[in-house]
Design a protein around this motif. Structure first.
Motif, PDB file in Angstrom:
ATOM      1  N   THR A 109      36.089  43.457  35.392  1.00 53.74           N
ATOM      2  CA  THR A 109      37.400  44.255  35.782  1.00 53.74           C
ATOM      3  C   THR A 109      37.917  42.976  36.800  1.00 53.74           C
ATOM      4  O   THR A 109      37.393  42.136  37.501  1.00 53.74           O
ATOM      5  N   ARG A 110      39.306  43.060  37.146  1.00 58.97           N
ATOM      6  CA  ARG A 110      40.172  42.281  37.680  1.00 58.97           C
ATOM      7  C   ARG A 110      41.096  42.984  38.866  1.00 58.97           C
ATOM      8  O   ARG A 110      41.827  43.977  38.536  1.00 58.97           O
ATOM      9  N   SER A 111      40.986  42.598  40.071  1.00 56.05           N
ATOM     10  CA  SER A 111      41.934  43.127  41.077  1.00 56.05           C
ATOM     11  C   SER A 111      42.980  42.135  41.433  1.00 56.05           C
ATOM     12  O   SER A 111      42.836  40.970  41.364  1.00 56.05           O
ATOM     13  N   LYS A 112      44.233  42.568  41.356  1.00 54.43           N
ATOM     14  CA  LYS A 112      45.430  41.377  41.202  1.00 54.43           C
ATOM     15  C   LYS A 112      45.264  40.442  42.090  1.00 54.43           C
ATOM     16  O   LYS A 112      45.215  40.387  43.298  1.00 54.43           O
ATOM     17  N   SER A 113      45.639  39.141  41.679  1.00 54.75           N
ATOM     18  CA  SER A 113      45.533  38.151  42.389  1.00 54.75           C
ATOM     19  C   SER A 113      46.385  36.919  41.654  1.00 54.75           C
ATOM     20  O   SER A 113      46.265  36.700  40.447  1.00 54.75           O
ATOM     21  N   MET A 114      47.340  36.693  42.475  1.00 47.94           N
ATOM     22  CA  MET A 114      48.326  35.772  42.037  1.00 47.94           C
ATOM     23  C   MET A 114      47.694  34.244  41.830  1.00 47.94           C
ATOM     24  O   MET A 114      48.328  33.740  40.696  1.00 47.94           O
ATOM     25  N   LEU A 115      46.622  33.959  42.258  1.00 45.20           N
ATOM     26  CA  LEU A 115      46.002  32.759  42.067  1.00 45.20           C
ATOM     27  C   LEU A 115      45.464  32.757  40.887  1.00 45.20           C
ATOM     28  O   LEU A 115      45.290  31.706  39.937  1.00 45.20           O
ATOM     29  N   GLY A 116      44.902  33.851  40.284  1.00 38.88           N
ATOM     30  CA  GLY A 116      44.131  33.992  38.916  1.00 38.88           C
ATOM     31  C   GLY A 116      45.480  33.917  37.929  1.00 38.88           C
ATOM     32  O   GLY A 116      44.961  33.122  37.248  1.00 38.88           O
ATOM     33  N   THR A 135      43.087  46.232  36.948  1.00 37.87           N
ATOM     34  CA  THR A 135      42.898  47.348  37.721  1.00 37.87           C
ATOM     35  C   THR A 135      43.852  47.771  38.433  1.00 37.87           C
ATOM     36  O   THR A 135      44.130  49.063  38.868  1.00 37.87           O
ATOM     37  N   ASP A 136      44.785  47.123  39.130  1.00 35.21           N
ATOM     38  CA  ASP A 136      45.990  46.997  39.738  1.00 35.21           C
ATOM     39  C   ASP A 136      46.976  47.826  38.657  1.00 35.21           C
ATOM     40  O   ASP A 136      47.055  47.527  37.466  1.00 35.21           O
ATOM     41  N   LEU A 137      47.550  48.921  39.086  1.00 31.08           N
ATOM     42  CA  LEU A 137      48.355  49.699  38.334  1.00 31.08           C
ATOM     43  C   LEU A 137      49.578  48.857  37.470  1.00 31.08           C
ATOM     44  O   LEU A 137      49.723  48.873  36.295  1.00 31.08           O
ATOM     45  N   ALA A 138      50.120  48.165  38.389  1.00 33.46           N
ATOM     46  CA  ALA A 138      51.206  47.012  37.621  1.00 33.46           C
ATOM     47  C   ALA A 138      50.646  46.138  36.809  1.00 33.46           C
ATOM     48  O   ALA A 138      51.185  45.975  35.891  1.00 33.46           O
ATOM     49  N   GLU A 139      49.494  45.650  37.051  1.00 34.01           N
ATOM     50  CA  GLU A 139      48.861  44.455  36.207  1.00 34.01           C
ATOM     51  C   GLU A 139      48.334  45.190  34.884  1.00 34.01           C
ATOM     52  O   GLU A 139      48.349  44.740  33.761  1.00 34.01           O
ATOM     53  N   HIS A 140      47.725  46.425  35.051  1.00 33.03           N
ATOM     54  CA  HIS A 140      47.603  47.163  33.902  1.00 33.03           C
ATOM     55  C   HIS A 140      48.488  47.651  32.992  1.00 33.03           C
ATOM     56  O   HIS A 140      48.583  47.348  31.676  1.00 33.03           O
ATOM     57  N   ILE A 141      49.772  47.904  33.637  1.00 32.29           N
ATOM     58  CA  ILE A 141      51.190  47.942  32.806  1.00 32.29           C
ATOM     59  C   ILE A 141      51.479  46.413  31.932  1.00 32.29           C
ATOM     60  O   ILE A 141      51.765  46.598  30.666  1.00 32.29           O
ATOM     61  N   ILE A 142      51.518  45.470  32.712  1.00 34.09           N
ATOM     62  CA  ILE A 142      51.703  44.494  32.104  1.00 34.09           C
ATOM     63  C   ILE A 142      50.599  43.773  30.936  1.00 34.09           C
ATOM     64  O   ILE A 142      51.326  43.193  30.378  1.00 34.09           O
ATOM     65  N   GLN A 143      49.471  44.030  31.438  1.00 34.84           N
ATOM     66  CA  GLN A 143      48.447  44.049  30.484  1.00 34.84           C
ATOM     67  C   GLN A 143      48.859  44.709  29.276  1.00 34.84           C
ATOM     68  O   GLN A 143      48.471  43.915  27.925  1.00 34.84           O
TER      69      GLN A 143
END
Lengths: 473, 217
Positions: A109-116, A135-143
């Motif tokens: 699982t990944r929590s949003k990180s721009m460095l990642g 797991t961040d909602l926005a990152e889930h959307i773009i995934q």
């Protein structure tokens, strides 16, 4: 994500400008962000003083970065965490993937990180055959959409609610109850809950690295960071070396600036300090904590004017207030970081030759510097990239020839007056309505807006005329 | 040369020669925290408790006030009934809570992934933003604050601090930093779809503070 292997900036910007849905999506989020920030500052008259202090804190850290890196490492190790160092994005990717493989990870699982994103972690995990759950909602959307973030705070801000509903209907089982944001958020909560609890490794970034405790700090509104970092056996943090602060109190001083500038709140719902792995007898927490300190070009910025960029706390205010960003959105910038801060940082990460256009995608109106909570002179830095691009011989074609011709003429005042006088006359002839709809060589301008015709003669002609009147009195 | 040595060498090369001793660096860092009132919001009300209640309310936390820790189970029962929830909660395995008389509410220790409501103790309250602070410990699972839909938090009024810096000071004075220290400022939420706010993302959709007058027992 890098700007390599993409269409030219001009092609990307053209495509973005032609997309009406994108314009709606950008305006909905940035408009709200701008209003909320203004409201938050209206009740915080201390903002100016806090900003100066925030700048001073970051400057102090960078001026003593070696000291703080070593102090942080010592304290993090004392807390039981393992510290890894990565000079490049490739080294950082390799370390994280190796740690995942050593942990026998099937699901991460990944929590949003721009460095990642900067180090290309999503792709590296996919290449290693490890399931990545954003797991961040926005990152889930773009995934789900197979995209990259278009904003550092709202990665999915280029998508309207209608588009998000389409994605969720196709992926979520059961599908969301309705298409309003609340129903869609509930659906994501349902779908991700089980994944949080069955992940082998949780990966997060860090908003701050606290030198005197060795803790890493995350700030989120959703609660996904804690659900990402608590249940799995291994927690991996990836963080840029500029994220250091001397102490928890210094982090708080910056946090007040960060949250107000980013979302217009006073504090995020969750501010969490992660200090080492699970302690003896602890009720929960990871067995292992790894912290990967990433340089990736940051140390090269210390000796020149781009050192000021190392103050950046990634609030996104500069892009919310940028007239260019609000027209073209984040993807057109092509790098990991969009907007003014991205235009200043991308040449460091991806090379100036590949990103020279970004410094020119700027009107120099100065709004970004005005709203920056740590007073980064972004227009000055973008101008510095323009100068470097010129000096490196990267400016070619019509613009370069035109500037060369202008310089040749400008060095001869008589010729300059003659040419500029003639130019003004021609423009007035073409623009009889006061506006010029199209003009050779500047089609890039007149395609999207009319050029105002000169309202009078040149400054010198006017000056002479006024002087003549004075003398006649 | 290791990546660590390369990075530190590059940083030092960028900085040039500096005579700063660690003690000078620490003194300069401390000076950057001087005059804290210049860089933080002023308290909203006269008393600390009122300030906390106002700010916590502003971020969507609901508050109940009781005079004694023994009154907590009844307050929990009241809250569950008002929310239309069955009289059953997960309770943090802290003797201060488990030792109370839970006659009207069924309690359990394990927190289910879809737990409706859980009761925990807050280490601190911070008036500045209306935050509560949870520290991990053998009798304090962090997930208790994240899995339930309703997070019910017991906070003693004398644990309310004025500002974020006051909480930071408790960490440096006590010496022991917990594995996890979480500041919770209102219920979980998101603005990720078109910037519009939705309450209740991955964490609890409801945070309910039961303020207990007086000292920690």
């Amino acid at each position: 994500m890098t700007v390599a292997d993409q269409p030219s900036f001009k092609a990307r910007a053209d495509a973005a400008l032609a997309d009406r849905t994108l314009k709606t999506a950008i305006e909905r989020t940035t408009g709200t962000a701008e209003r909320k920030r203004a409201a938050a500052l209206s009740t915080f008259p201390e903002f100016e003083a806090a900003r100066s202090r925030g700048k001073a804190i970051k400057d102090h850290v960078i001026a003593n970065l070696d000291h703080y890196l070593e102090t942080f490492e010592r304290n993090a190790v004392a807390s039981g965490a393992r510290v890894h160092w990565a000079a490049t994005d490739e080294e950082a990717r390799d370390i994280v993937v190796r740690l995942c493989i050593e942990a026998g990870a099937k699901r991460v699982t990944r929590s949003k990180s721009m460095l990642g994103e900067e180090i290309g972690l999503p792709q590296a995990l996919a290449d290693a055959g490890i399931e990545r759950v954003e797991t961040d909602l926005a990152e889930h959307i773009i995934q789900l959409a197979g995209e990259h973030p278009s904003h550092i705070i709202w990665p999915a801000m280029h998508r309207t609610r209608e588009q998000v509903a389409e994605l969720f209907k196709a992926d979520h089982v059961p599908a969301p109850d309705a298409e309003d944001p609340a129903s869609m958020v509930q659906s994501a909560r349902r779908v991700l809950r089980e994944k949080f609890l069955s992940a082998d490794v949780g990966i997060s970034g860090a908003n701050f690295l606290i030198a005197d405790t060795g803790a890493t700090c995350t700030v989120t509104n959703e609660g996904n960071a804690e659900l990402t970092t608590t249940p799995p056996r291994v927690h991996i943090v990836t963080a840029g070396i500029e994220k250091l602060v001397p102490s928890t109190a210094h982090a708080f001083a910056l946090l007040r600036l960060l949250v107000r500038s980013a979302t217009g709140g006073e504090l995020t719902q969750y501010t969490t300090f992660h200090c080492g792995p699970k302690r003896s007898g602890d009720a929960d927490g990871p067995e292992e904590m790894h912290i990967v300190l990433v340089d990736n070009g940051r140390s090269t910025m210390i000796a020149d004017e781009f050192r000021e960029m190392l103050r950046c706390i990634r609030c996104g205010a500069c892009m919310n207030h940028c007239v260019v960003y609000r027209q073209i959105g984040g993807h057109a910038y092509g790098g990991t970081y969009p907007g003014p801060m991205g235009a200043a940082l991308t040449p460091v990460l991806d090379g100036l030759a590949r990103s020279r256009d970004l410094a020119f995608a700027c009107t120099m109106n100065g709004r970004c510097a005005e709203v920056c909570p740590v007073k980064i002179p972004l227009p000055t830095l973008l101008r510095a990239w323009r100068v470097r691009s010129w000096n490196d011989g990267l400016e070619k074609g019509v613009a370069s020839a035109a500037v060369g011709a202008w310089a040749a003429v400008a060095r001869r005042p008589g010729l300059y007056r003659l040419v500029s006088g003639a130019g003004v006359g021609i423009l007035r002839l073409i623009g009889t309505t006061g506006w010029i709809k199209s003009l050779p060589f500047v089609g890039g301008w007149t395609k999207y807006r009319d050029l105002p015709a000169p309202s009078g003669g040149t400054f010198m002609a006017r000056y002479k005329a006024e002087r003549g009147k004075e003398a006649a009195k | 040369m290791s990546a660590r040595d390369r990075i530190l060498a590059a940083v030092r090369a960028g900085l040039g020669s500096r005579p700063q001793a660690p003690s000078d660096i620490e003194a300069e860092a401390a000076s950057l925290l001087a005059e804290p009132d210049e860089i933080r919001p002023r308290p909203v009300d006269t008393t600390l408790v009122e300030a906390f209640c106002t700010k916590a309310g502003a971020v969507g936390t609901t508050i109940d006030r009781v005079t004694d820790l023994d009154a907590v189970p009844a307050a929990v029962e009241r809250y569950l009934a008002a929310q239309g929830l069955p009289p059953s909660v997960a309770v943090q395995p802290d003797p201060a809570l488990t030792g109370l008389g839970w006659e009207g509410v069924a309690t359990h220790a394990a927190i289910a992934p879809d737990e409706a409501a859980a009761v925990g103790l807050a280490g601190w309250g911070i008036a500045e933003g209306g935050s509560i602070v949870i520290h991990s410990a053998p009798d304090s699972p962090i997930l208790l604050a994240f899995l339930p839909v309703h997070h019910i938090v017991v906070l003693h009024t004398d644990r309310i601090l004025p500002h974020l810096e006051d909480y930071a000071a408790t960490l440096s004075e006590g010496g022991a930093v917990p594995r996890n220290a979480v500041l919770i400022t209102g219920p979980s939420g998101t603005t990720d779809i078109e910037g519009s706010y939705v309450r209740g993302a991955h964490g609890p959709g409801f945070v309910h503070v039961i303020l207990v007058a007086g000292e920690v027992r």
